[in-house]
Design a protein around this motif. Structure first.
Motif, PDB file in Angstrom:
ATOM      1  N   GLY A   1       0.772  -1.236   0.000  1.00 10.48           N
ATOM      2  CA  GLY A   1       0.000   0.000   0.000  1.00 10.48           C
ATOM      3  C   GLY A   1       0.798   1.277   0.000  1.00 10.48           C
ATOM      4  N   LYS A   2       2.122   1.191   0.010  1.00  9.09           N
ATOM      5  CA  LYS A   2       2.963   2.380   0.035  1.00  9.09           C
ATOM      6  C   LYS A   2       3.956   2.363  -1.123  1.00  9.09           C
ATOM      7  CE  LYS A   2       2.937   3.394   5.019  1.00  9.09           C
ATOM      8  NZ  LYS A   2       2.497   4.810   4.903  1.00  9.09           N
ATOM      9  N   ILE A   3       4.448   3.536  -1.468  1.00  4.12           N
ATOM     10  CA  ILE A   3       5.512   3.646  -2.463  1.00  4.12           C
ATOM     11  C   ILE A   3       6.845   3.434  -1.769  1.00  4.12           C
ATOM     12  CG2 ILE A   3       6.693   5.159  -4.093  1.00  4.12           C
ATOM     13  CD1 ILE A   3       4.063   4.267  -5.151  1.00  4.12           C
TER      14      ILE A   3
ATOM     15  N   ILE B   1      15.433   0.726  14.545  1.00  6.54           N
ATOM     16  CA  ILE B   1      14.701   1.916  14.121  1.00  6.54           C
ATOM     17  C   ILE B   1      13.614   1.580  13.099  1.00  6.54           C
ATOM     18  CG2 ILE B   1      16.314   2.472  12.257  1.00  6.54           C
ATOM     19  CD1 ILE B   1      15.828   5.427  12.850  1.00  6.54           C
ATOM     20  N   CYS B   2      13.818   0.514  12.345  1.00  4.60           N
ATOM     21  CA  CYS B   2      12.864   0.144  11.299  1.00  4.60           C
ATOM     22  C   CYS B   2      11.521  -0.284  11.885  1.00  4.60           C
ATOM     23  CB  CYS B   2      13.426  -0.977  10.430  1.00  4.60           C
ATOM     24  SG  CYS B   2      14.993  -0.557   9.631  1.00  4.60           S
ATOM     25  N   ALA B   3      11.516  -0.809  13.101  1.00  5.50           N
ATOM     26  CA  ALA B   3      10.275  -1.239  13.740  1.00  5.50           C
ATOM     27  C   ALA B   3       9.545  -0.087  14.409  1.00  5.50           C
ATOM     28  CB  ALA B   3      10.565  -2.332  14.764  1.00  5.50           C
ATOM     29  N   VAL B   4      10.236   1.020  14.597  1.00  2.00           N
ATOM     30  CA  VAL B   4       9.660   2.148  15.342  1.00  2.00           C
ATOM     31  C   VAL B   4       9.248   3.282  14.422  1.00  2.00           C
ATOM     32  CG1 VAL B   4      10.101   3.870  17.133  1.00  2.00           C
ATOM     33  CG2 VAL B   4      11.052   1.553  17.355  1.00  2.00           C
ATOM     34  N   GLU B   5      10.077   3.601  13.467  1.00  2.00           N
ATOM     35  CA  GLU B   5       9.871   4.784  12.630  1.00  2.00           C
ATOM     36  C   GLU B   5       9.658   4.389  11.169  1.00  2.00           C
ATOM     37  OE1 GLU B   5      12.465   8.661  11.164  1.00  2.00           O
ATOM     38  OE2 GLU B   5      12.889   7.756  13.126  1.00  2.00           O
ATOM     39  N   SER B   6       8.533   4.832  10.602  1.00  2.00           N
ATOM     40  CA  SER B   6       8.257   4.576   9.185  1.00  2.00           C
ATOM     41  C   SER B   6       9.124   5.506   8.343  1.00  2.00           C
ATOM     42  CB  SER B   6       6.781   4.814   8.872  1.00  2.00           C
ATOM     43  OG  SER B   6       6.515   4.614   7.507  1.00  2.00           O
ATOM     44  N   PRO B   7       9.964   4.978   7.470  1.00  2.00           N
ATOM     45  CA  PRO B   7      10.870   5.839   6.694  1.00  2.00           C
ATOM     46  C   PRO B   7      10.114   6.702   5.694  1.00  2.00           C
ATOM     47  CG  PRO B   7      10.979   3.585   5.899  1.00  2.00           C
ATOM     48  CD  PRO B   7      10.114   3.549   7.120  1.00  2.00           C
ATOM     49  N   ALA B   8      10.478   7.965   5.613  1.00  2.00           N
ATOM     50  CA  ALA B   8       9.859   8.876   4.649  1.00  2.00           C
ATOM     51  C   ALA B   8      10.391   8.594   3.250  1.00  2.00           C
ATOM     52  CB  ALA B   8      10.147  10.321   5.041  1.00  2.00           C
ATOM     53  N   LEU B   9       9.557   8.876   2.256  1.00  2.00           N
ATOM     54  CA  LEU B   9       9.972   8.741   0.861  1.00  2.00           C
ATOM     55  C   LEU B   9      10.756   9.987   0.488  1.00  2.00           C
ATOM     56  CD1 LEU B   9       9.744   6.968  -1.724  1.00  2.00           C
ATOM     57  CD2 LEU B   9       7.730   8.318  -2.318  1.00  2.00           C
ATOM     58  N   THR B  10      12.079   9.896   0.547  1.00  2.00           N
ATOM     59  CA  THR B  10      12.916  11.056   0.328  1.00  2.00           C
ATOM     60  C   THR B  10      14.240  10.636  -0.295  1.00  2.00           C
ATOM     61  OG1 THR B  10      13.884  13.002   1.416  1.00  2.00           O
ATOM     62  CG2 THR B  10      13.980  10.930   2.622  1.00  2.00           C
ATOM     63  N   VAL B  11      14.961  11.598  -0.849  1.00  2.00           N
ATOM     64  CA  VAL B  11      16.263  11.321  -1.456  1.00  2.00           C
ATOM     65  C   VAL B  11      17.293  11.118  -0.346  1.00  2.00           C
ATOM     66  CG1 VAL B  11      18.064  12.177  -2.995  1.00  2.00           C
ATOM     67  CG2 VAL B  11      15.670  12.700  -3.481  1.00  2.00           C
ATOM     68  N   ARG B  12      17.924   9.960  -0.334  1.00  2.00           N
ATOM     69  CA  ARG B  12      18.900   9.632   0.698  1.00  2.00           C
ATOM     70  C   ARG B  12      20.311  10.014   0.252  1.00  2.00           C
ATOM     71  NH1 ARG B  12      15.611   8.133   5.087  1.00  2.00           N
ATOM     72  NH2 ARG B  12      13.642   7.525   4.100  1.00  2.00           N
ATOM     73  N   PRO B  13      21.231  10.198   1.178  1.00  2.00           N
ATOM     74  CA  PRO B  13      22.620  10.513   0.811  1.00  2.00           C
ATOM     75  C   PRO B  13      23.207   9.458  -0.120  1.00  2.00           C
ATOM     76  CG  PRO B  13      22.267  10.839   3.167  1.00  2.00           C
ATOM     77  CD  PRO B  13      21.019  10.200   2.643  1.00  2.00           C
ATOM     78  N   GLY B  14      23.849   9.919  -1.181  1.00  2.00           N
ATOM     79  CA  GLY B  14      24.443   9.019  -2.153  1.00  2.00           C
ATOM     80  C   GLY B  14      23.483   8.557  -3.232  1.00  2.00           C
ATOM     81  N   SER B  15      22.224   9.005  -3.159  1.00  2.00           N
ATOM     82  CA  SER B  15      21.233   8.614  -4.156  1.00  2.00           C
ATOM     83  C   SER B  15      20.770   9.843  -4.932  1.00  2.00           C
ATOM     84  CB  SER B  15      20.040   7.934  -3.474  1.00  2.00           C
ATOM     85  OG  SER B  15      19.037   7.618  -4.421  1.00  2.00           O
ATOM     86  N   ASP B  16      20.038   9.597  -6.041  1.00  2.00           N
ATOM     87  CA  ASP B  16      19.533  10.710  -6.845  1.00  2.00           C
ATOM     88  C   ASP B  16      18.018  10.639  -7.031  1.00  2.00           C
ATOM     89  OD1 ASP B  16      19.520   8.454  -8.396  1.00  2.00           O
ATOM     90  OD2 ASP B  16      20.798   9.245  -9.993  1.00  2.00           O
ATOM     91  N   HIS B  17      17.347   9.800  -6.236  1.00  2.00           N
ATOM     92  CA  HIS B  17      15.899   9.681  -6.342  1.00  2.00           C
ATOM     93  C   HIS B  17      15.328   9.222  -4.998  1.00  2.00           C
ATOM     94  CE1 HIS B  17      17.461   5.658  -7.232  1.00  2.00           C
ATOM     95  NE2 HIS B  17      16.303   5.191  -6.790  1.00  2.00           N
ATOM     96  N   PRO B  18      14.039   9.461  -4.755  1.00  2.00           N
ATOM     97  CA  PRO B  18      13.444   9.156  -3.445  1.00  2.00           C
ATOM     98  C   PRO B  18      13.329   7.657  -3.183  1.00  2.00           C
ATOM     99  CG  PRO B  18      12.127  10.790  -4.641  1.00  2.00           C
ATOM    100  CD  PRO B  18      13.103  10.214  -5.613  1.00  2.00           C
TER     101      PRO B  18
END
Length: 336
Positions: free
Chosen positions: A234-236, A303-320
């Motif tokens: 259900g998520k991107i 952290i993966c069980a606690v915080e839902s990661p935002a769809l954003t550009v991460r360091p070293g990447s060029d897309h969300p």
């Protein structure tokens, strides 16, 4: 004015789970689509890929108005259409049409091809005068590469590929700007898939169409999409251009999908870094906390069980990408 012909903002669709017969009580919800943000430009093809059950078809039904969002907005040319009803919704549907997955069940077997393609004109009589409808239907058949003289034939007299062309002609009848293709080639033979994909690309160039192209076959999507969004529960999970997703993917789920594509070249098979996901896909009625992919991810940490990661550009990447530990990983695959 926005450059986008269609946008979704925090789009959510939950289907309630109830108990009881007379006095129903909601005990939960299937989170089919849960906070989708997408943008589609004029003349662009946005591919949506993911496993069965990830919410792709529900997203398609939301975009064409067959389902009402639980929350969020769908904006077409700056107008929120997610709460339209009656005549306003009817006018909106002229501008966005659907090509369905199964050409064997999407056409009424009791109607002729002419009646099937011409039915939208009964709903929107202002589009084509009644006296001109037969000629217009024949023009649409010719446009999709079918014989206009077959206007009086029935669906059972056509092959799967020919039926899908009829479905495309029906979608084009009202001259829409946007077409949502819900796995339009998954029920067809490989050779016919190529013909239909090439037809869609030609129509896009000739008519200036914008596509939402939903599929689970990564190779098909690469041939037609300008940008690709990867869905999971259900998520991107990740979104980017065709090159960004297929050559510089950062999300572990996308990397696993690409590594699962068969490699026909024996010389490359030994170079394959295949990723085997463990466990089953969680139920959308009870998704994991935090990151929804964490129960199958080899990178998962506390952290993966606690915080839902935002769809954003991460360091070293060029897309969300929606991953706390997203990083580019080379995967030998067969999607060319």
């Amino acid at each position: 004015m926005s450059d986008y012909v269609l946008e979704t903002k925090d789009l959510v669709k939950h289907f309630p789970l109830t108990t009881g017969i007379l006095f129903k009580k909601q005990i939960g919800a299937v989170q089919a689509v849960d906070g989708i943000n997408l943008q589609l430009r004029r003349g662009e093809t946005l591919g949506i890929v993911g496993e069965s059950g990830c919410g792709k078809s529900t997203l398609a039904r939301l975009l064409v108005g067959l389902e009402t969002p639980t929350s969020g907005a769908i904006t077409v040319r700056g107008k929120d259409i997610s709460r339209l009803r009656g005549g306003e919704m009817r006018r909106y549907r002229r501008n966005i049409q659907l090509v369905m997955q199964d050409p064997y069940t999407s056409l009424n077997p009791r109607m002729t091809v002419g009646d099937i393609i011409g039915e939208p004109f009964d709903i929107h009589p202002e589009v084509v005068p009644k006296r001109d409808r037969r000629r217009k239907v024949q023009e649409l058949l010719e446009l999709v590469g079918s014989n206009p003289d077959h206007i009086n034939r029935y669906p059972h007299q056509f092959s799967g590929g020919q039926r899908q062309r009829i479905g495309i002609a029906r979608a084009l009848a009202l001259q829409p700007e946007i077409i949502v293709c819900d796995e339009p080639v998954s029920a067809l033979d490989v050779s016919i898939q190529a013909q239909v994909v090439n037809l869609l690309k030609r129509l896009q160039n000739e008519l200036g169409l914008s596509y939402i192209f939903i599929a689970h076959d990564l190779s098909v999507v690469r041939h037609i999409a300008d940008r690709v969004g990867v869905m999971y529960l259900g998520k991107i999970a990740e979104i980017g251009t065709e090159d960004e997703i297929y050559e510089r993917t950062t999300h572990p789920y996308t990397q696993a999908l690409l590594s699962a594509v068969p490699v026909p070249d024996p010389k490359l098979r030994g170079l394959r870094d295949q990723i085997v996901l463990e466990g089953d896909v969680p139920s959308p009625a009870d998704p994991p906390s935090g990151c929804r992919f964490r129960t199958r991810c080899w990178k998962a940490q506390d952290i993966c069980a606690v915080e839902s990661p935002a769809l954003t550009v991460r360091p070293g990447s060029d897309h969300p990408s929606a991953c706390h530990f997203a990083e580019v990983r080379d995967v030998v695959h067969a999607v060319e």
